[in-house]
Write a protein that holds these residues in place. Structure first.
Motif, mmCIF file in Angstrom:
data_model
loop_
_atom_site.group_PDB
_atom_site.id
_atom_site.type_symbol
_atom_site.label_atom_id
_atom_site.label_comp_id
_atom_site.label_asym_id
_atom_site.label_seq_id
_atom_site.Cartn_x
_atom_site.Cartn_y
_atom_site.Cartn_z
ATOM 1 N N LEU A 5 26.215 3.960 83.092
ATOM 2 C CA LEU A 5 25.043 4.012 82.383
ATOM 3 C C LEU A 5 23.946 4.256 83.542
ATOM 4 C CD1 LEU A 5 25.899 0.452 81.024
ATOM 5 C CD2 LEU A 5 25.974 2.197 79.945
ATOM 6 N N THR A 6 24.616 4.683 84.698
ATOM 7 C CA THR A 6 23.876 4.682 85.695
ATOM 8 C C THR A 6 23.779 6.443 85.118
ATOM 9 O OG1 THR A 6 22.520 4.786 87.784
ATOM 10 C CG2 THR A 6 24.720 5.402 86.973
ATOM 11 N N THR A 7 22.881 6.911 86.002
ATOM 12 C CA THR A 7 22.130 8.624 86.559
ATOM 13 C C THR A 7 22.848 9.130 88.251
ATOM 14 O OG1 THR A 7 19.640 8.380 86.896
ATOM 15 C CG2 THR A 7 20.945 8.678 84.555
ATOM 16 N N LEU A 8 22.616 9.829 87.950
ATOM 17 C CA LEU A 8 23.063 10.768 89.514
ATOM 18 C C LEU A 8 21.622 10.503 90.225
ATOM 19 C CD1 LEU A 8 24.639 12.085 91.871
ATOM 20 C CD2 LEU A 8 23.677 14.130 90.733
ATOM 21 N N ARG A 9 20.667 10.756 89.998
ATOM 22 C CA ARG A 9 19.192 10.655 90.703
ATOM 23 C C ARG A 9 18.915 9.078 90.681
ATOM 24 N NH1 ARG A 9 19.953 14.866 88.539
ATOM 25 N NH2 ARG A 9 18.513 16.814 89.023
ATOM 26 N N SER A 10 18.988 8.003 89.882
ATOM 27 C CA SER A 10 18.833 6.830 90.222
ATOM 28 C C SER A 10 19.845 6.103 91.061
ATOM 29 C CB SER A 10 19.287 6.158 88.974
ATOM 30 O OG SER A 10 20.567 6.070 88.444
ATOM 31 N N GLU A 11 20.868 6.050 91.445
ATOM 32 C CA GLU A 11 22.438 6.100 92.482
ATOM 33 C C GLU A 11 21.650 6.718 93.388
ATOM 34 O OE1 GLU A 11 25.523 4.291 93.337
ATOM 35 O OE2 GLU A 11 24.460 4.109 92.108
ATOM 36 N N ILE A 12 21.535 7.266 93.860
ATOM 37 C CA ILE A 12 20.894 8.023 94.697
ATOM 38 C C ILE A 12 18.515 7.891 95.531
ATOM 39 C CG2 ILE A 12 19.866 9.981 96.226
ATOM 40 C CD1 ILE A 12 21.010 11.686 94.438
ATOM 41 N N GLU A 13 18.721 7.162 94.378
ATOM 42 C CA GLU A 13 17.376 6.887 95.326
ATOM 43 C C GLU A 13 18.049 5.230 95.125
ATOM 44 O OE1 GLU A 13 14.843 6.506 91.219
ATOM 45 O OE2 GLU A 13 13.967 8.477 92.106
ATOM 46 N N GLY A 14 18.821 4.736 94.465
ATOM 47 C CA GLY A 14 19.702 3.227 95.203
ATOM 48 C C GLY A 14 19.736 3.007 96.282
ATOM 49 N N ASN A 15 20.862 3.834 96.271
ATOM 50 C CA ASN A 15 21.408 3.941 98.022
ATOM 51 C C ASN A 15 20.265 4.062 99.072
ATOM 52 O OD1 ASN A 15 24.676 4.237 97.842
ATOM 53 N ND2 ASN A 15 24.068 4.133 96.022
ATOM 54 N N TRP A 67 32.694 10.463 95.127
ATOM 55 C CA TRP A 67 32.446 9.478 94.819
ATOM 56 C C TRP A 67 31.391 9.656 94.128
ATOM 57 C CZ3 TRP A 67 33.757 4.633 95.746
ATOM 58 C CH2 TRP A 67 32.231 3.341 95.355
ATOM 59 N N PHE A 68 30.275 10.398 93.347
ATOM 60 C CA PHE A 68 29.668 10.271 92.817
ATOM 61 C C PHE A 68 29.715 11.511 91.602
ATOM 62 C CE2 PHE A 68 26.515 9.752 95.885
ATOM 63 C CZ PHE A 68 26.091 8.247 95.705
ATOM 64 N N TYR A 69 31.654 12.048 91.717
ATOM 65 C CA TYR A 69 31.299 13.281 90.495
ATOM 66 C C TYR A 69 31.396 12.838 89.024
ATOM 67 C CZ TYR A 69 34.066 15.807 94.275
ATOM 68 O OH TYR A 69 34.316 16.983 95.436
ATOM 69 N N PRO A 70 31.902 11.546 88.785
ATOM 70 C CA PRO A 70 31.489 11.078 87.518
ATOM 71 C C PRO A 70 30.158 11.111 86.823
ATOM 72 C CG PRO A 70 33.013 9.483 88.261
ATOM 73 C CD PRO A 70 32.310 10.161 89.940
ATOM 74 N N LEU A 71 29.508 11.219 87.959
ATOM 75 C CA LEU A 71 27.792 11.355 87.415
ATOM 76 C C LEU A 71 26.959 13.317 87.574
ATOM 77 C CD1 LEU A 71 26.081 7.990 89.324
ATOM 78 C CD2 LEU A 71 26.814 8.298 87.073
ATOM 79 N N TYR A 72 28.125 13.409 88.236
ATOM 80 C CA TYR A 72 27.284 14.951 89.280
ATOM 81 C C TYR A 72 27.881 16.246 87.510
ATOM 82 C CZ TYR A 72 27.032 18.830 91.163
ATOM 83 O OH TYR A 72 26.569 20.921 91.693
ATOM 84 N N ILE A 73 28.511 15.220 86.694
ATOM 85 C CA ILE A 73 28.731 16.390 85.497
ATOM 86 C C ILE A 73 27.539 16.567 84.376
ATOM 87 C CG2 ILE A 73 30.078 16.152 82.614
ATOM 88 C CD1 ILE A 73 32.541 14.069 84.362
ATOM 89 N N ASP A 74 26.755 15.454 84.069
ATOM 90 C CA ASP A 74 25.566 16.067 83.674
ATOM 91 C C ASP A 74 24.869 17.526 84.219
ATOM 92 O OD1 ASP A 74 26.070 14.066 81.567
ATOM 93 O OD2 ASP A 74 24.550 12.167 82.623
ATOM 94 N N GLU A 75 24.923 17.259 85.680
ATOM 95 C CA GLU A 75 23.452 18.408 86.230
ATOM 96 C C GLU A 75 24.315 19.429 85.975
ATOM 97 O OE1 GLU A 75 21.582 18.133 89.317
ATOM 98 O OE2 GLU A 75 21.365 16.575 88.118
ATOM 99 N N CYS A 76 25.736 20.090 85.654
ATOM 100 C CA CYS A 76 26.107 21.297 85.028
ATOM 101 C C CYS A 76 25.889 21.725 83.425
ATOM 102 C CB CYS A 76 28.209 20.970 85.097
ATOM 103 S SG CYS A 76 28.552 20.944 86.552
ATOM 104 N N PHE A 77 24.719 20.796 83.250
ATOM 105 C CA PHE A 77 24.961 21.135 81.728
ATOM 106 C C PHE A 77 23.231 21.420 81.255
ATOM 107 C CE2 PHE A 77 29.021 19.824 81.553
ATOM 108 C CZ PHE A 77 29.877 20.645 81.238
#
Length: 470
Positions: A5-15, A67-77
Motif C-alpha cells: 500500500l506504500t511506495t518506494l519513495r514514501s518508504e524512503i521518506e518515512g525512514n 528489503w525494498f524489492y517488492p516496492l522496487y518492481i514499480d521502478e522497472c515499468f
C-alpha cells in the motif's frame, strides 16, 4: 516490508524522517549524491532508482538485502514500456536470491507489454550462462509455452536449455519426457549447441536403456562432428581458418560419437561391430587442430578404448583377459564401477568365479554411494542386480536377497518401473529363503513405492554428464 500500500519513495521518506537525517547528512551516510537523492524523491517526474542505489539505501537504513524489492518492481515499468536497463538485472537478482514472489510479479507485469519474450529470454540466457541453471528453467519454460514461431531459434535454444538442465536426477520417467520434448528441436540449434544436444541425448538414452535411439543420436553426433572437422580443414587449407566457437574441443564430440555408438552396439550384443567402432576412437593422433586439452582427450580416449576392448572380450567369453582387465581397473579407479558391471555380467553368463575381483575392489565398492548422477546410479543398480544373480546362483541366498533389496531401493529412486518389476519378481522367487528382517525391509520398500506412485511429488532440481566407458 511486504506492505504494497506504500511506495518506494514514501518508504524512503518515512525512514529518513524516523532517522532524523537531512538529505545532506544521509547522502554522506549512504554514499549517494545529494542531488541524486533529491531528484529521486522530489523530481518532477521523479528520477528512477538504480539497483545499486537501492542497495546503498537498504544498507544505510540498516535493513537486510532485498528489503525494498517488492516496492522496487514499480521502478522497472511505466505506462509506455519496460525499462530493460532496470528490470533485467533486478529479475536476475531476485531469481538468484530465491525471491520467487517478486519474480512472479515481475514476469506477470512484463507479459502486459509488447515483445515480453525478448526480455524474458535475455534474462534466462544471462542466468544460464552465469551458472544459475535451475533458476533459468522457469523462464525458458515461459518461452516454450508462449513462443508463436515454432521454428524460431529462440524456441529451439530454450528447449535445449531445459533439456541440458537434466542431470543430477535419477527419474527415468522424467528423463524420457525430457527426451521426447527436446528431440524434435535438436536440428534447429546452432552447430555448437547441436553437438552438445546430441551428446546429451545419447547419454540420457544410455540411462534409459534405449539402445536403438542411443545409436541413432550417436550417428548424428559423429556425422556432425565429422562435417565440422572437414569444413575446418578446408578453411585451413585456404588460409581462412577461424577459431571454432565450441563449448568443448571438437575431438571430444568426434570421439564420444564413436564411443557411444560402440556402447549402443555392445548393449545390443553386436560385439564385433562394437569393436570396430572402438578402434575408431582408440588412436586419434591424426586429428589436426589439437590444443593441449585436445591432446589430453586423445590420450584419455585411448585409455577408454583399452578398457572397453577388455569388456568386449569378456562379453564374448574370452575369460583369459580377466587378469589384465583387473589390473587395468586398478590403475583407473574411475572405471571400476562400469568395469565391475561388465565383469559380473560375464561371470553370470559364462559361470566363472569373480570372487577375487570383488575382494580386490571391495574398498572401491564401499564408496559407490558417493555417486549422485543418473548414469552412475543406473550402473549401481545394474551391478547390484548382477551381484544378486551371482550370489543366488552360488547358493548364498541371504546375501543375494540383500542385493535384491538394495536394487529395489535404487529402482524406486530411479523411478524405473521395468527395474522395480524385475526386483520384485526376483525377490518373490526367493522369498522362502529371506530372513525376517529382510521381509520387513521388503515390505517397507513396497509400502514406500505405493506412496511414491500417489500424488505427484514436488519437482526436483536437474543438471549433465558424459558416458566415458561401456
Amino acid at each position: 516490508m511486504e506492505n504494497k500500500l506504500t511506495t518506494l519513495r514514501s518508504e524512503i521518506e518515512g525512514n529518513l524522517s524516523r532517522s532524523g537525517h537531512s538529505l545532506a547528512s544521509f547522502a554522506k551516510v549512504s554514499g549517494l549524491n545529494r542531488g541524486s537523492l533529491s531528484a529521486i524523491l522530489h523530481g518532477n517526474p521523479p528520477k528512477p532508482v538504480s539497483l545499486g542505489q537501492l542497495d546503498a539505501l537498504t544498507e544505510a537504513f540498516g535493513y537486510p538485502e532485498g528489503w525494498f524489492y517488492p516496492l522496487y518492481i514499480d521502478e522497472c515499468f511505466n505506462d509506455e514500456r519496460v525499462s530493460r536497463r532496470r528490470v533485467e538485472p533486478f529479475l536476475i537478482r531476485c531469481a538468484a536470491a530465491g525471491r520467487q514472489q517478486c519474480v512472479d510479479e515481475i514476469i506477470n507485469r512484463i507479459m502486459e507489454y509488447p515483445k515480453p519474450l525478448d526480455v524474458i529470454y535475455s534474462v534466462a540466457e544471462k542466468l544460464f550462462t552465469s551458472g544459475l541453471i535451475q533458476e533459468s528453467r522457469a523462464l525458458y519454460k515461459i518461452i516454450v509455452e508462449q513462443e508463436q514461431d515454432s521454428y524460431s531459434e529462440r524456441l529451439a535454444v530454450s528447449q535445449y536449455r531445459i533439456f541440458k538442465a537434466l542431470g543430477v536426477i535419477a527419474d527415468m520417467e522424467e528423463m524420457l519426457r525430457a527426451v521426447i520434448a527436446f528431440e524434435p528441436f535438436r536440428g534447429r540449434l546452432p552447430e555448437h549447441l547441436q553437438l552438445e544436444g546430441l551428446l546429451k541425448l545419447s547419454n540420457v538414452c544410455f540411462s534409459l536403456h534405449r539402445w536403438t535411439d542411443m545409436g541413432k543420436y550417436s550417428d548424428e553426433l559423429r556425422s556432425l562432428a565429422t562435417g565440422i572437422y572437414r569444413e575446418q580443414l578446408w578453411k585451413k587449407s585456404g588460409r581462412r581458418a577461424e577459431e571454432l566457437q565450441l563449448l568443448r574441443p571438437l575431438v571430444l564430440y568426434y570421439a564420444q560419437g564413436h564411443l557411444l555408438k560402440a556402447t549402443a552396439l555392445t548393449k545390443q550384443g553386436n560385439y564385433e561391430e562394437a569393436l570396430a567402432f572402438t578402434d575408431l576412437y582408440a588412436d586419434l593422433g591424426w586429428f589436426e587442430m589439437l590444443d593441449d586439452e585436445g591432446l589430453r582427450l586423445v590420450d584419455a580416449f585411448k585409455s577408454f578404448a583399452t578398457g572397453n576392448r577388455y569388456t568386449l572380450e569378456l562379453l564374448k567369453g574370452n575369460i583369459e583377459v580377466l587378469p589384465e582387465y583387473t589390473a587395468y581397473l586398478a590403475e583407473h579407479p574411475s572405471e571400476v564401477l562400469a568395469g565391475l558391471v561388465s565383469i559380473l555380467e560375464a561371470a553370470n553368463r559364462f559361470g566363472f568365479s569373480a570372487d577375487h575381483v570383488l575382494e580386490r575392489f571391495s574398498r572401491e565398492m564401499a564408496g559407490f554411494d558417493q555417486f549422485k548422477d543418473y548414469i552412475n546410479i543406473d550402473r549401481i543398480y545394474r551391478l547390484g542386480y548382477q551381484l544378486a544373480a551371482y550370489y543366488l546362483e552360488r547358493g548364498q541366498i541371504r546375501l543375494g536377497v540383500t542385493y535384491i533389496l538394495q536394487c529395489l531401493k535404487t529402482a524406486v529412486q530411479l523411478n524405473s518401473a521395468r527395474d522395480m518389476i524385475d526386483c520384485v519378481a526376483l525377490f518373490e522367487a526367493n522369498r522362502g529363503e529371506a530372513s525376517g528382517q529382510q521381509l520387513i525391509k521388503y515390505s517397507e520398500l513396497i509400502t514406500g513405492l505405493a506412496k511414491k506412485q500417489g500424488p505427484a511429488e514436488e519437482e526436483r532440481p536437474l543438471s549433465g554428464i558424459a558416458v566415458r566407458s561401456l
